[in-house]
Design a protein around this motif. Structure first.
Motif, PDB file in Angstrom:
ATOM      1  N   GLY A 381       1.017  -1.179   0.071  1.00 44.55           N
ATOM      2  CA  GLY A 381       0.054  -0.119  -0.034  1.00 44.55           C
ATOM      3  C   GLY A 381       0.918   1.193  -0.051  1.00 44.55           C
ATOM      4  N   PRO A 382       0.278   2.385  -0.120  1.00 43.05           N
ATOM      5  CA  PRO A 382       0.923   3.674   0.035  1.00 43.05           C
ATOM      6  C   PRO A 382       1.849   3.649   1.522  1.00 43.05           C
ATOM      7  CG  PRO A 382      -1.037   4.184  -0.730  1.00 43.05           C
ATOM      8  CD  PRO A 382      -1.237   2.696  -0.022  1.00 43.05           C
ATOM      9  N   ILE A 410       3.829  -1.871   3.834  1.00 42.22           N
ATOM     10  CA  ILE A 410       5.153  -1.758   4.291  1.00 42.22           C
ATOM     11  C   ILE A 410       5.916  -1.558   3.038  1.00 42.22           C
ATOM     12  CG2 ILE A 410       7.274  -3.461   4.760  1.00 42.22           C
ATOM     13  CD1 ILE A 410       5.110  -5.023   6.583  1.00 42.22           C
ATOM     14  N   THR A 411       5.456  -1.879   1.868  1.00 42.49           N
ATOM     15  CA  THR A 411       5.957  -1.670   0.535  1.00 42.49           C
ATOM     16  C   THR A 411       4.759  -1.274  -0.441  1.00 42.49           C
ATOM     17  OG1 THR A 411       7.508  -2.279  -1.137  1.00 42.49           O
ATOM     18  CG2 THR A 411       6.029  -3.791  -0.495  1.00 42.49           C
ATOM     19  N   GLY A 412       5.114  -0.581  -1.457  1.00 49.62           N
ATOM     20  CA  GLY A 412       3.930  -0.113  -2.376  1.00 49.62           C
ATOM     21  C   GLY A 412       4.722   0.253  -3.769  1.00 49.62           C
ATOM     22  N   TRP A 413       3.528   0.410  -4.602  1.00 51.51           N
ATOM     23  CA  TRP A 413       3.843   0.819  -6.049  1.00 51.51           C
ATOM     24  C   TRP A 413       4.968   1.776  -6.227  1.00 51.51           C
ATOM     25  CZ3 TRP A 413       3.723  -1.634 -10.254  1.00 51.51           C
ATOM     26  CH2 TRP A 413       3.666  -1.121 -11.496  1.00 51.51           C
ATOM     27  N   ALA A 414       4.617   2.744  -5.380  1.00 45.34           N
ATOM     28  CA  ALA A 414       5.513   4.055  -5.467  1.00 45.34           C
ATOM     29  C   ALA A 414       6.992   3.847  -5.415  1.00 45.34           C
ATOM     30  CB  ALA A 414       5.191   5.165  -4.675  1.00 45.34           C
ATOM     31  N   GLN A 415       7.255   2.628  -4.269  1.00 47.97           N
ATOM     32  CA  GLN A 415       8.557   2.210  -3.930  1.00 47.97           C
ATOM     33  C   GLN A 415       9.181   1.476  -4.941  1.00 47.97           C
ATOM     34  OE1 GLN A 415       5.977   2.738  -1.393  1.00 47.97           O
ATOM     35  NE2 GLN A 415       7.111   4.564  -1.186  1.00 47.97           N
ATOM     36  N   VAL A 416       8.509   0.626  -5.664  1.00 46.57           N
ATOM     37  CA  VAL A 416       9.162  -0.272  -6.592  1.00 46.57           C
ATOM     38  C   VAL A 416       9.130   0.447  -7.990  1.00 46.57           C
ATOM     39  CG1 VAL A 416       8.438  -2.358  -5.798  1.00 46.57           C
ATOM     40  CG2 VAL A 416       6.969  -1.303  -7.372  1.00 46.57           C
ATOM     41  N   TYR A 439      -2.245   3.120  -7.735  1.00 47.41           N
ATOM     42  CA  TYR A 439      -2.291   1.661  -6.862  1.00 47.41           C
ATOM     43  C   TYR A 439      -3.836   1.575  -6.468  1.00 47.41           C
ATOM     44  CZ  TYR A 439      -1.799  -1.782  -3.261  1.00 47.41           C
ATOM     45  OH  TYR A 439      -2.249  -2.902  -2.668  1.00 47.41           O
ATOM     46  N   VAL A 440      -4.161   2.674  -5.845  1.00 49.55           N
ATOM     47  CA  VAL A 440      -5.430   2.896  -5.261  1.00 49.55           C
ATOM     48  C   VAL A 440      -6.805   2.475  -6.627  1.00 49.55           C
ATOM     49  CG1 VAL A 440      -7.442   4.202  -4.293  1.00 49.55           C
ATOM     50  CG2 VAL A 440      -5.182   4.536  -3.423  1.00 49.55           C
ATOM     51  N   GLU A 441      -6.444   2.914  -7.499  1.00 49.61           N
ATOM     52  CA  GLU A 441      -7.467   2.804  -8.475  1.00 49.61           C
ATOM     53  C   GLU A 441      -7.223   1.411  -9.431  1.00 49.61           C
ATOM     54  OE1 GLU A 441      -7.746   7.433  -9.308  1.00 49.61           O
ATOM     55  OE2 GLU A 441      -6.838   6.299 -10.864  1.00 49.61           O
ATOM     56  N   ASN A 442      -6.030   0.672  -9.328  1.00 46.19           N
ATOM     57  CA  ASN A 442      -5.754  -0.258 -10.100  1.00 46.19           C
ATOM     58  C   ASN A 442      -5.504  -1.649  -9.236  1.00 46.19           C
ATOM     59  OD1 ASN A 442      -5.621   0.769 -13.292  1.00 46.19           O
ATOM     60  ND2 ASN A 442      -4.661   2.279 -11.658  1.00 46.19           N
ATOM     61  N   TRP A 443      -5.836  -1.513  -8.013  1.00 44.85           N
ATOM     62  CA  TRP A 443      -5.381  -2.585  -7.178  1.00 44.85           C
ATOM     63  C   TRP A 443      -6.000  -4.072  -7.679  1.00 44.85           C
ATOM     64  CZ3 TRP A 443      -8.013  -6.757  -4.971  1.00 44.85           C
ATOM     65  CH2 TRP A 443      -7.244  -7.430  -4.343  1.00 44.85           C
TER      66      TRP A 443
END
Length: 468
Positions: A381-382, A410-416, A439-443
């Motif tokens: 998640g964010p 703990i990790t998220g789309w932004a981090q990767v 990520y919120v819109e495409n989970w």
């Protein structure tokens, strides 16, 4: 003659089911062979035959409940992974149910699990390969859908840029508009919308029409719509009454009233939330009751030796719906008064030697599995921000608070995507927020697995330059 979608072809659907049956039979044959030997499996004993028969009978209803996505044009790799996991899980559930009903198990639970894992690997690999070749096939001009655009080019710009990806198999033939086109839209102008009907009659290959409605052309719009309905042309209307929205909207209903919501939120679905929460509980629970006590003991001793103070660092951060919670980390800095105000920097003097190592290897984040188990956070998640940053950036960045519509991770789309650690400029934070909102819109469950895998790879390769 219209070019038919592959996903709409009955022959293709039958071929997919037959292929799934073949993959399933290979998977369970291998599972049996691993347990009892390839020689016995090659003789196809009665128990194996019954197991394969049950598998074949259960894959058919599975294919209707969870139809494949890999043939569709707008499908991405994480969608294929998520649907593959769902398909195999559903088929395994059907298979276990069927075995319980006949009150005899011809394979042990371990063998069924092994077969399911092999089936998942084969299914995902096969569908990914076919999807890749389909994209190449369509980019070479095959299996095309012919598109025309009608209306103001500004409203149709996103549609144009999306469909202009040749690997999706769309050919945009032109646009009907009185307005000048932006430089980014390289399209022939075909006239105004009064010329649409004549064009459609002269070009029966058209399969899709995207229109921005205009009150000055109500009669023409209705005529175009009826023609499309009668000639199997897919008609799409864009809601221009909310021009300030430049992103996809979602159709919903409130009673008998049709509404447009500003975003799709897959985690609003209770089933999706349940799947994500169950995975969080199982994964964090296994880690906390096996590996974590050892890590806590070792890290705690070293922290105490190198820096007086508590082992765990607790900091209030914003979580789901902006609510505050205590985010846990192994303390990596000497106790200081600026911990709730200043981000860590590369050569931050507040860090002690082992703390710096923990940050570079992400060991300091491991206590957040406690937050996940409690329900304050999720595995993916964010990333949660300190309260002061939330106050500051919510005023500076548009839609910043949207990232709080899901649990922090703990990790998220932004981090990767590389947006990790210290944010030195406002642009860096804006890019992180955009990734979080995406990520919120495409989970999807498959997307979570993809993010976790990429996080692990980045950790092993030490690819995270801002990990300090």
């Amino acid at each position: 003659m219209k070019i038919k979608n592959l996903e709409e072809s009955g022959i293709v659907k039958l071929a997919v089911i037959c292929n799934d049956i073949a993959l399933l039979m290979v998977s369970y044959w291998l599972a049996f062979a691993f347990s009892y030997g390839f020689a016995l499996a090659g003789c196809f004993p009665y128990a194996l035959k019954i197991t394969l028969l049950i598998g074949v009978l259960t894959i058919i209803p599975t294919s209707y409940v969870a139809p494949p996505l890999f043939l569709k044009r707008m499908t991405h790799g994480n969608d294929i992974l998520g649907r593959s996991v769902y398909t195999v899980s559903l088929q395994t559930l059907f298979m276990m149910t069927a075995m319980s009903l006949i009150r005899h198990s011809y394979m042990t639970a371990g063998e069924v699990l092994t077969g399911s894992c092999i089936f998942l690997c084969l299914l995902f690999s096969e569908r990914s390969i076919i999807h890749h070749h389909l994209k190449r096939f369509r980019s070479q001009g095959h299996n095309l859908r012919h598109v025309i655009l009608v209306g103001h080019p500004w409203n149709l710009a996103d549609i144009y840029h999306t469909l202009n990806d040749h690997s999706l198999g769309f050919k945009i033939q032109g646009i009907f508009t009185r307005k000048d086109l932006p430089e980014s839209m390289q399209l022939p102008k075909l006239g105004d919308r009064r010329a649409v009907m004549a064009y459609l009659q002269e070009h029966p290959e058209v399969t899709d029409l995207y229109m921005v409605s205009d009150t000055d052309y109500t009669t023409e719009t209705e005529e175009i719509y009826r023609y499309c309905e009668n000639h199997m042309i897919r008609f799409y209307a864009l809601p221009v009454f909310m021009e300030f929205l430049t992103k996809r909207m979602e159709l919903s209903h409130l009673g008998s009233t049709m509404l447009l919501s500003v975003r799709n939120e897959p985690l609003q679905d209770p089933v999706n939330r349940g799947v994500k929460r169950l995975f969080d509980i199982l994964t964090s629970g296994v880690f906390l009751f096996t590996v974590f006590p050892i890590v806590y003991l070792i890290a705690g001793i070293i922290i105490k030796i190198q820096s007086p103070g508590p082992i765990l660092f607790k900091q209030k951060r914003n979580g789901l719906d902006g609510k505050k919670f205590y985010c846990l980390k192994f303390r990596s800095m000497h106790v200081n008064k600026d911990s709730d105000r200043l981000q860590a920097t590369k050569d931050d003097p507040r860090k002690f030697k082992f703390g710096n190592l923990m940050r570079k290897t992400n060991i300091d984040e491991l206590p957040q599995f406690i937050n996940v188990f409690k329900g304050d956070m999720s595995l993916v998640g964010p990333r949660p921000h300190m309260l002061l940053h939330t106050q500051e950036y919510s005023r500076l960045i548009r839609r910043y608070m949207v990232r709080h519509l899901v649990k922090p991770g703990i990790t998220g789309w932004a981090q990767v995507q590389g947006f990790r650690g210290e944010t030195k400029t406002l642009d860096q934070m804006e890019n992180r927020v955009k990734a979080d909102i995406w990520y919120v819109e495409n989970w999807s469950f498959g997307l979570d697995l993809r993010i976790m895998w990429r996080t692990l790879v980045n950790m092993l390769k030490h690819n995270e330059e801002n990990a300090y």
